[in-house]
Design an enzyme around this catalytic site. Structure first.
Site, PDB file in Angstrom:
ATOM      1  N   ALA A 210      -4.554  -2.135  -2.786  1.00 39.80           N
ATOM      2  CA  ALA A 210      -3.701  -2.641  -1.748  1.00 39.80           C
ATOM      3  C   ALA A 210      -2.720  -3.839  -2.088  1.00 39.80           C
ATOM      4  O   ALA A 210      -2.960  -4.531  -3.473  1.00 39.80           O
ATOM      5  CB  ALA A 210      -4.785  -3.661  -0.927  1.00 39.80           C
ATOM      6  N   SER A 213      -2.475  -5.424   2.175  1.00 38.22           N
ATOM      7  CA  SER A 213      -3.378  -5.208   3.115  1.00 38.22           C
ATOM      8  C   SER A 213      -4.820  -5.730   2.568  1.00 38.22           C
ATOM      9  O   SER A 213      -5.047  -5.891   1.217  1.00 38.22           O
ATOM     10  CB  SER A 213      -3.441  -3.802   3.552  1.00 38.22           C
ATOM     11  OG  SER A 213      -3.725  -2.936   2.186  1.00 38.22           O
ATOM     12  N   THR A 217      -6.725   3.058  -0.069  1.00 33.48           N
ATOM     13  CA  THR A 217      -7.414   4.170  -0.197  1.00 33.48           C
ATOM     14  C   THR A 217      -8.173   3.906  -1.660  1.00 33.48           C
ATOM     15  O   THR A 217      -9.311   4.068  -1.602  1.00 33.48           O
ATOM     16  CB  THR A 217      -6.726   5.389  -0.202  1.00 33.48           C
ATOM     17  OG1 THR A 217      -6.131   5.502   0.980  1.00 33.48           O
ATOM     18  CG2 THR A 217      -7.373   6.554  -0.599  1.00 33.48           C
ATOM     19  N   ASP A 270       7.867  -5.176   0.818  1.00 31.98           N
ATOM     20  CA  ASP A 270       7.687  -3.676   0.519  1.00 31.98           C
ATOM     21  C   ASP A 270       9.028  -3.115   1.691  1.00 31.98           C
ATOM     22  O   ASP A 270       8.961  -2.746   2.420  1.00 31.98           O
ATOM     23  CB  ASP A 270       6.422  -3.518   1.740  1.00 31.98           C
ATOM     24  CG  ASP A 270       5.740  -2.049   1.213  1.00 31.98           C
ATOM     25  OD1 ASP A 270       6.766  -1.504   0.069  1.00 31.98           O
ATOM     26  OD2 ASP A 270       4.871  -1.575   1.553  1.00 31.98           O
ATOM     27  N   SER A 278       8.754   4.187  -4.607  1.00 38.42           N
ATOM     28  CA  SER A 278       7.319   4.209  -5.232  1.00 38.42           C
ATOM     29  C   SER A 278       6.155   5.549  -4.563  1.00 38.42           C
ATOM     30  O   SER A 278       5.748   6.222  -5.420  1.00 38.42           O
ATOM     31  CB  SER A 278       6.571   2.693  -4.557  1.00 38.42           C
ATOM     32  OG  SER A 278       5.066   2.790  -4.669  1.00 38.42           O
ATOM     33  N   LYS A 302       4.558  -2.089  10.053  1.00 39.77           N
ATOM     34  CA  LYS A 302       5.622  -2.367   9.027  1.00 39.77           C
ATOM     35  C   LYS A 302       6.831  -1.895   9.622  1.00 39.77           C
ATOM     36  O   LYS A 302       7.920  -2.352   9.374  1.00 39.77           O
ATOM     37  CB  LYS A 302       5.395  -1.354   7.786  1.00 39.77           C
ATOM     38  CG  LYS A 302       4.615  -1.893   6.572  1.00 39.77           C
ATOM     39  CD  LYS A 302       4.420  -1.136   5.507  1.00 39.77           C
ATOM     40  CE  LYS A 302       3.538  -1.831   4.516  1.00 39.77           C
ATOM     41  NZ  LYS A 302       3.460  -0.824   3.329  1.00 39.77           N
TER      42      LYS A 302
END
Length: 506
Positions: A210, A213, A217, A270, A278, A302
């Site tokens: 993360a 967040s 995953t 981000d 990325s 986002k």
């Protein structure tokens, strides 16, 4: 005067998170002789190895003695010598790419050579956190042109290791699925991977932890199995099971990305260009040839509008096309969290409920995962377009996806003592009767993070109502779980100021 090589290495147990930090005592002869000041950059050499580090000057003999060189956990691991080993300290030369960074800060366009040089220095830990932050900010928003994004992606691939699966698939597709993030609870990858690998496709899924967040995953999969897999072990697992659900950091895939993420996380940045570089660098480094990309759109996602999603889609498609990655972009509903759980343990619970076909499994998570898995399956040249969803559904309902997930967990290393749900709870209730009109993704994510997620796997938020549900005044909207009273207090205070729910008239 003490000779530089007489400094003895001391391991200082401080986690500086992807930054090499050296500690010298203020009375150290080296500090006086070289005129070092705090935050100076130094070159440390020992036993043929060398690292650049940021200097901290200390006054406490308990941290480091005048004849010792203290190293943070990152620096100690990178230098790779025993405690007590003699070390040589000298002023560090500036990173060769620093002039290019300064030009980018001034708003200039960088060419391929510039960006490759910057990322090479980033990967070799020649940049301090301050310099990394300058790069991240200078390339925020759409300040990178599309060719610069391409060069950045290439550079991030080149400084890491790469996996090649062509011998294993005999020229067939190596598939993956990825989401740009920003939607709490959106753990579709943990369903897509067992479904498509049960179909027989190769899916080496590597994920970041993360950034902003409550769980990524990798954080959620770590509830069930090991995710920090060395390069060769990851390769063997994929060969044996067709796939994996691993953290990309320990495999050395696009290592510069993990360093940049360590700065993006506290800045909560981000940006589109960095996002594209990325994601695509890690997919290509992992050997993927075909990728389904999920771009959720919503008022608190986002990406807030369809126009913005299309702009981002075109950037992804341009870079992927230039790097020979077959990309299928899906623009999806990001108006509210997916599933019920927000936080590693809660999200793992939702995933396993779907795999077990339990009646209480969150249907929105199930249906979205089937749509995505169906699109991935349609990369199979033997599958007709439009048949993917049906095949994915049959694999899930037959139990084959669950069996495949259990095989992946065993191959990666099953957690014998998995973390449990936080026992401290607080329910956030509806202020009035009505219907849930909206749920703020950002607010719910922040509440879950304040509760301790993802650092405390059992912390998070359990949603009891979704958009469209009728509620009575005082009925619980969601339940906060925490492990520590202070964390529960922080999350409770935040939810008290703003629950993140909009309840309107029926």
């Amino acid at each position: 005067m003490t000779k530089l090589q007489d400094l003895r290495v001391r391991r200082v147990g401080i986690d500086t998170w992807r930054e090499n930090v050296a500690y010298l005592h203020r009375n150290c002869a080296v500090v006086r002789a070289a005129g070092f000041q705090a935050l100076s950059k130094v070159l440390v050499k020992a036993n043929g190895a060398a690292i650049n580090a940021v200097l901290n000057v200390v006054d406490d003999d308990c941290i480091v003695q005048p004849d010792e060189l203290g190293l943070s956990e990152d620096a100690f691991a990178r230098l790779n010598v025993d405690a007590g080993h003699p070390a040589h300290v000298s002023p560090a030369e500036p990173p060769p790419s620093l002039p290019a960074l300064r030009r980018k800060i001034a708003g200039e366009r960088l060419d391929r050579k510039d960006l490759h040089a910057i990322i090479r220095d980033v990967a070799q830990a020649r940049y301090s956190k301050i310099e990394l932050a300058a790069f991240v900010v200078a390339t925020n928003g759409y300040d990178l042109e599309r060719d610069e994004v391409l060069y950045l992606t290439e550079a991030m691939i080149d400084v890491g290791r790469r996996l090649d699966w062509q011998h294993a698939v005999r020229g067939g597709p190596v598939v993956d699925k990825h989401c740009i993030g920003g939607i709490p609870g959106n753990r579709t990858s943990m369903l897509v991977v067992p479904i498509v690998t049960a179909h027989g496709m190769l899916c080496p899924k590597t994920s970041s932890r993360a950034i902003t967040s409550p769980a990524g995953t990798a954080d959620t999969m770590e509830v069930l199995a090991e995710v920090e897999l060395p390069f060769e072990r990851l390769r063997h697992i994929v060969r044996d099971t067709n796939g994996c659900l691993a953290w990309g950091g320990t495999a050395g895939l696009s290592p510069a990305d993990d360093i940049l993420i360590s700065v993006e996380r506290p800045l909560a940045i981000d940006s589109p260009g960095q996002m594209v570089a990325s994601i695509l660098s890690k997919k290509i480094a992992a050997g993927s040839t075909h990728l389904v990309l999920d771009i959720p759109v919503g008022p608190t996602a986002k990406v807030r509008s369809i126009d913005a999603a299309q702009r981002l889609r075109k950037l992804f498609e341009y870079v992927a096309g230039a790097l020979n990655l077959h990309l299928d972009v899906m623009i999806t509903d990001g108006s509210q969290p997916i599933g019920r759980g927000i936080g590693p343990v809660l999200e793992a619970r939702d995933v396993m409920q779907v795999l077990r076909n339990e009646p209480e499994a969150p249907m929105d998570l199930r249906e979205k995962a089937l749509r995505l898995a169906g699109r991935v399956i349609e990369f199979d040249p033997d599958v007709r377009g439009g048949d993917g969803w049906r095949i994915a559904r049959d694999i899930l309902e037959s139990g084959r996806a669950l069996a495949q997930m259990e095989a992946l967990i065993d191959a990666q290393g099953r957690r014998t003592s998995p973390p449990t749900l936080g026992e401290l709870t607080h329910e956030v209730c509806a202020p009035q009767a009505g219907v849930v009109r909206a749920i703020d993704n950002l607010q719910l994510a922040q509440v879950a993070r304040l509760a301790g997620a993802p650092q405390v796997p059992g912390a998070g938020v359990d949603l009891l109502c979704k958009v469209g549900d009728a509620v009575q005044a005082g009925a619980p909207l969601y339940r906060i779980h925490a492990q520590y009273p202070a964390d529960l207090g922080f999350a409770r205070d935040r939810s008290g100021r703003d629950s993140g729910y909009t309840v309107g008239a029926a």
